[in-house]
Write a protein that holds these residues in place. Structure first.
Motif, PDB file in Angstrom:
ATOM      1  N   ALA A 288     -33.018 -47.755 127.636  1.00 41.07           N
ATOM      2  CA  ALA A 288     -33.162 -46.919 128.823  1.00 41.07           C
ATOM      3  C   ALA A 288     -33.375 -45.461 128.434  1.00 41.07           C
ATOM      4  CB  ALA A 288     -31.929 -47.057 129.715  1.00 41.07           C
ATOM      5  N   ALA A 289     -32.711 -45.013 127.371  1.00 38.76           N
ATOM      6  CA  ALA A 289     -32.905 -43.640 126.909  1.00 38.76           C
ATOM      7  C   ALA A 289     -34.341 -43.431 126.438  1.00 38.76           C
ATOM      8  CB  ALA A 289     -31.921 -43.326 125.784  1.00 38.76           C
ATOM      9  N   ILE A 290     -34.917 -44.437 125.769  1.00 31.41           N
ATOM     10  CA  ILE A 290     -36.318 -44.358 125.354  1.00 31.41           C
ATOM     11  C   ILE A 290     -37.220 -44.268 126.586  1.00 31.41           C
ATOM     12  CG2 ILE A 290     -38.206 -45.638 124.257  1.00 31.41           C
ATOM     13  CD1 ILE A 290     -36.038 -46.831 122.367  1.00 31.41           C
ATOM     14  N   ALA A 291     -36.963 -45.138 127.566  1.00 34.82           N
ATOM     15  CA  ALA A 291     -37.767 -45.123 128.794  1.00 34.82           C
ATOM     16  C   ALA A 291     -37.629 -43.793 129.511  1.00 34.82           C
ATOM     17  CB  ALA A 291     -37.342 -46.271 129.708  1.00 34.82           C
ATOM     18  N   ALA A 292     -36.437 -43.192 129.474  1.00 34.89           N
ATOM     19  CA  ALA A 292     -36.223 -41.906 130.130  1.00 34.89           C
ATOM     20  C   ALA A 292     -37.014 -40.797 129.430  1.00 34.89           C
ATOM     21  CB  ALA A 292     -34.737 -41.565 130.147  1.00 34.89           C
ATOM     22  N   CYS A 293     -37.121 -40.868 128.105  1.00 37.79           N
ATOM     23  CA  CYS A 293     -37.931 -39.877 127.377  1.00 37.79           C
ATOM     24  C   CYS A 293     -39.377 -39.911 127.867  1.00 37.79           C
ATOM     25  CB  CYS A 293     -37.886 -40.155 125.882  1.00 37.79           C
ATOM     26  SG  CYS A 293     -36.338 -39.720 125.063  1.00 37.79           S
ATOM     27  N   HIS A 294     -39.906 -41.121 128.057  1.00 37.60           N
ATOM     28  CA  HIS A 294     -41.276 -41.246 128.554  1.00 37.60           C
ATOM     29  C   HIS A 294     -41.373 -40.791 130.012  1.00 37.60           C
ATOM     30  CE1 HIS A 294     -42.967 -43.178 125.052  1.00 37.60           C
ATOM     31  NE2 HIS A 294     -42.057 -44.138 125.076  1.00 37.60           N
ATOM     32  N   ALA A 295     -40.428 -41.235 130.829  1.00 35.75           N
ATOM     33  CA  ALA A 295     -40.530 -41.017 132.276  1.00 35.75           C
ATOM     34  C   ALA A 295     -40.359 -39.561 132.661  1.00 35.75           C
ATOM     35  CB  ALA A 295     -39.501 -41.875 133.004  1.00 35.75           C
ATOM     36  N   THR A 296     -39.621 -38.799 131.877  1.00 40.45           N
ATOM     37  CA  THR A 296     -39.351 -37.400 132.232  1.00 40.45           C
ATOM     38  C   THR A 296     -40.302 -36.427 131.551  1.00 40.45           C
ATOM     39  OG1 THR A 296     -37.671 -37.288 130.482  1.00 40.45           O
ATOM     40  CG2 THR A 296     -36.914 -37.853 132.694  1.00 40.45           C
ATOM     41  N   ALA A 297     -41.147 -36.901 130.637  1.00 39.85           N
ATOM     42  CA  ALA A 297     -42.117 -36.019 129.984  1.00 39.85           C
ATOM     43  C   ALA A 297     -43.296 -35.775 130.923  1.00 39.85           C
ATOM     44  CB  ALA A 297     -42.608 -36.639 128.681  1.00 39.85           C
ATOM     45  N   PRO A 298     -43.739 -34.537 131.081  1.00 33.40           N
ATOM     46  CA  PRO A 298     -44.862 -34.271 131.995  1.00 33.40           C
ATOM     47  C   PRO A 298     -46.184 -34.825 131.514  1.00 33.40           C
ATOM     48  CG  PRO A 298     -44.169 -32.260 130.868  1.00 33.40           C
ATOM     49  CD  PRO A 298     -43.157 -33.295 130.544  1.00 33.40           C
ATOM     50  N   ASP A 299     -46.330 -35.010 130.184  1.00 33.12           N
ATOM     51  CA  ASP A 299     -47.558 -35.594 129.639  1.00 33.12           C
ATOM     52  C   ASP A 299     -47.260 -36.137 128.255  1.00 33.12           C
ATOM     53  OD1 ASP A 299     -47.721 -33.329 127.793  1.00 33.12           O
ATOM     54  OD2 ASP A 299     -48.482 -32.187 129.494  1.00 33.12           O
ATOM     55  N   THR A 300     -48.240 -36.827 127.668  1.00 31.43           N
ATOM     56  CA  THR A 300     -48.043 -37.455 126.361  1.00 31.43           C
ATOM     57  C   THR A 300     -47.750 -36.417 125.287  1.00 31.43           C
ATOM     58  OG1 THR A 300     -49.530 -39.250 126.977  1.00 31.43           O
ATOM     59  CG2 THR A 300     -49.097 -38.955 124.633  1.00 31.43           C
ATOM     60  N   ALA A 301     -48.462 -35.282 125.333  1.00 35.71           N
ATOM     61  CA  ALA A 301     -48.322 -34.271 124.283  1.00 35.71           C
ATOM     62  C   ALA A 301     -46.907 -33.704 124.221  1.00 35.71           C
ATOM     63  CB  ALA A 301     -49.328 -33.143 124.512  1.00 35.71           C
ATOM     64  N   SER A 302     -46.229 -33.618 125.372  1.00 32.50           N
ATOM     65  CA  SER A 302     -44.889 -33.028 125.397  1.00 32.50           C
ATOM     66  C   SER A 302     -43.782 -34.077 125.267  1.00 32.50           C
ATOM     67  CB  SER A 302     -44.695 -32.222 126.685  1.00 32.50           C
ATOM     68  OG  SER A 302     -44.928 -33.034 127.825  1.00 32.50           O
ATOM     69  N   THR A 303     -44.152 -35.335 125.047  1.00 34.97           N
ATOM     70  CA  THR A 303     -43.155 -36.386 124.860  1.00 34.97           C
ATOM     71  C   THR A 303     -42.381 -36.139 123.568  1.00 34.97           C
ATOM     72  OG1 THR A 303     -44.541 -37.992 126.024  1.00 34.97           O
ATOM     73  CG2 THR A 303     -42.807 -38.871 124.610  1.00 34.97           C
ATOM     74  N   ASP A 304     -41.079 -36.352 123.605  1.00 37.47           N
ATOM     75  CA  ASP A 304     -40.214 -36.111 122.437  1.00 37.47           C
ATOM     76  C   ASP A 304     -40.281 -37.317 121.499  1.00 37.47           C
ATOM     77  OD1 ASP A 304     -38.303 -35.414 120.601  1.00 37.47           O
ATOM     78  OD2 ASP A 304     -36.765 -34.885 122.066  1.00 37.47           O
ATOM     79  N   TRP A 305     -41.399 -37.419 120.743  1.00 37.95           N
ATOM     80  CA  TRP A 305     -41.583 -38.576 119.872  1.00 37.95           C
ATOM     81  C   TRP A 305     -40.559 -38.663 118.740  1.00 37.95           C
ATOM     82  CZ3 TRP A 305     -44.036 -42.597 121.432  1.00 37.95           C
ATOM     83  CH2 TRP A 305     -45.073 -42.466 122.380  1.00 37.95           C
ATOM     84  N   PRO A 306     -40.136 -37.557 118.127  1.00 39.08           N
ATOM     85  CA  PRO A 306     -39.074 -37.689 117.110  1.00 39.08           C
ATOM     86  C   PRO A 306     -37.797 -38.311 117.670  1.00 39.08           C
ATOM     87  CG  PRO A 306     -40.164 -35.567 116.895  1.00 39.08           C
ATOM     88  CD  PRO A 306     -40.686 -36.191 118.171  1.00 39.08           C
ATOM     89  N   GLN A 307     -37.438 -37.911 118.904  1.00 37.48           N
ATOM     90  CA  GLN A 307     -36.252 -38.506 119.538  1.00 37.48           C
ATOM     91  C   GLN A 307     -36.471 -39.996 119.796  1.00 37.48           C
ATOM     92  OE1 GLN A 307     -33.312 -37.581 120.073  1.00 37.48           O
ATOM     93  NE2 GLN A 307     -32.448 -38.668 121.822  1.00 37.48           N
ATOM     94  N   ILE A 308     -37.655 -40.371 120.249  1.00 37.13           N
ATOM     95  CA  ILE A 308     -37.948 -41.782 120.516  1.00 37.13           C
ATOM     96  C   ILE A 308     -37.902 -42.590 119.224  1.00 37.13           C
ATOM     97  CG2 ILE A 308     -39.754 -43.380 121.281  1.00 37.13           C
ATOM     98  CD1 ILE A 308     -40.564 -41.274 123.356  1.00 37.13           C
TER      99      ILE A 308
END
Length: 404
Positions: A288-308
């Motif tokens: 769910a935390a992974i899904a939340a990282c995707h769902a709360t990012a405004p776009d792909t570029a700003s997604t927190d990939w290191p956290q994921i």
């Protein structure tokens, strides 16, 4: 598949998705005979196909189907001398009209019965998918990455074990809930995922899985993982409106995020926060935390990939799986660079742990495409296309091939 312009067949199909589990659960509760319950439920849906075109779709399809299935069971038991005791139970049950509020409890009893610790874990999951969701043996085998003949035997043995061991049909007392929780959560998530990638997603099953997850949260309020699963479902469901476009699967990075359901995202994040406040670290909380990282990012570029990537690493330790490793490879590619992620994918392919799984060559193809290795990407897309189980995925892969 429903024929265009056939509203009755569409109504029967919808009733199958909505009511199968309730009809089967009601008959199992009354007779204790799993095979009889499934057979009579099938007969009831066949009767609906025969009579609804003539008489019209009933106001309460579930009640109609339950009554038809119960009458079919009565007929069969009357012809069976050994069924006298079951006949008395079923006749008594027939005096009560099926009510809408009965559905959640009946289905929850069914799940907990299927998930009894006396059954092997894979059998618990398979049996619940069969009886609650009405999935075919082939569909269950595909969902669990197993061979169909082995799955058929697993289902037969599970039903026999329930009858021979006298496993009670009930929600167990509070002290026995934790030992069945892992299987119940796995079943609910598989039910939610069934049809999620299809061209015509099965919203009824998803809605029922979310509803039962809410019931489970109320049943076990101090357990964090039911909340983690509920959050995960809500966050996935929020992205559904953008997952398909013109019958073609749309990857996450290309989805129109304005179409995501922000209310569901807000609820999912709030449920996750409550789960984490209870206790951190369960696999559904991590997902769910992974899904939340995707769902709360405004776009792909700003997604927190290191956290994921870090979360997938934690998930791999909590619930080791080659599919988790594949997802982690993608996150590593986005966080550290394509070569790093591609190396992990190649290592996974060499291990043979995902042989026959279409997302392995599809992921490899995507990373090769990003790396500019077009000839290799083309070959990998062709391999994935041969394995892809759904038409939307085949259309997506075909489109990628045409781009190359």
């Amino acid at each position: 598949m429903t024929a265009p312009g056939d509203p009755v067949r569409a109504a029967v199909d919808a009733a199958y998705r909505d009511e199968w589990g309730q009809v089967v659960a009601t008959l199992i509760a009354a007779t204790g005979d799993w095979d009889l319950a499934e057979d009579c439920a099938q007969d009831a849906f066949a009767a609906a196909l025969a009579t609804w075109p003539r008489d019209g779709v009933p106001r309460r399809p579930g009640a109609w189907l339950t009554t038809a299935a119960r009458n079919r069971a009565l007929d069969r038991l009357r012809r069976d001398a050994a069924g006298a005791a079951k006949l008395r139970l079923l006749a008594a049950d027939g005096a009560r009209e099926p009510a809408e509020e009965d559905i959640p409890d009946e289905r929850l009893r069914l799940i907990f019965t299927c998930c009894h610790p006396a059954l092997p874990f894979p059998a618990r999951v398979a049996l619940t998918l069969r009886t609650l969701a009405g999935l075919s043996t082939a569909e269950i085998a595909r969902a669990l990455l197993a061979a169909e003949p082995a799955m058929a035997q697993r289902l037969v043995r599970a039903k026999r074990k329930i009858q021979e061991a006298g496993i009670p049909y009930r929600v167990p007392p509070a002290e026995q809930l934790p030992e069945r929780l892992a299987a119940v959560l796995a079943v609910l998530y598989l039910i939610f995922n069934q049809g999620y990638g299809e061209e015509d997603p099965d919203r009824a099953l998803n809605a029922e899985a979310i509803h039962l997850a809410r019931v489970l949260v109320r049943l076990m309020p101090s357990e964090p993982e039911p909340r983690g699963l509920l959050a995960l479902m809500l966050l996935h469901e929020a992205r559904r409106p953008a997952r398909m476009e013109g019958g073609v699967l749309v990857p996450l990075e290309d989805q129109d995020r304005s179409r995501w359901d922000r209310d569901l995202i807000d609820e999912g994040v709030a449920v996750l926060d409550r789960a984490l406040a209870l206790r951190r670290g369960g696999p559904y909380q991590v997902q769910a935390a992974i899904a939340a990282c995707h769902a709360t990012a405004p776009d792909t570029a700003s997604t927190d990939w290191p956290q994921i990537a870090a979360l997938y690493g934690a998930l791999a330790r909590l619930a080791p799986s080659p599919v988790v490793d594949l997802n982690r490879a993608v996150a590593v590619a986005m966080a550290e660079g394509i070569p790093s992620g591609l190396a992990l994918v190649e290592e996974l392919a060499a291990s043979g742990r995902l042989d026959g799984y279409h997302l392995l060559p599809a992921t490899r193809a995507d990373l090769l495409r990003r790396a500019g290795r077009k000839a290799e990407a083309k070959a990998a897309y062709e391999e994935a296309l041969e394995m892809a189980p759904t038409e939307p995925e085949r259309r997506y892969l075909t489109g990628r091939l045409q781009e190359l």
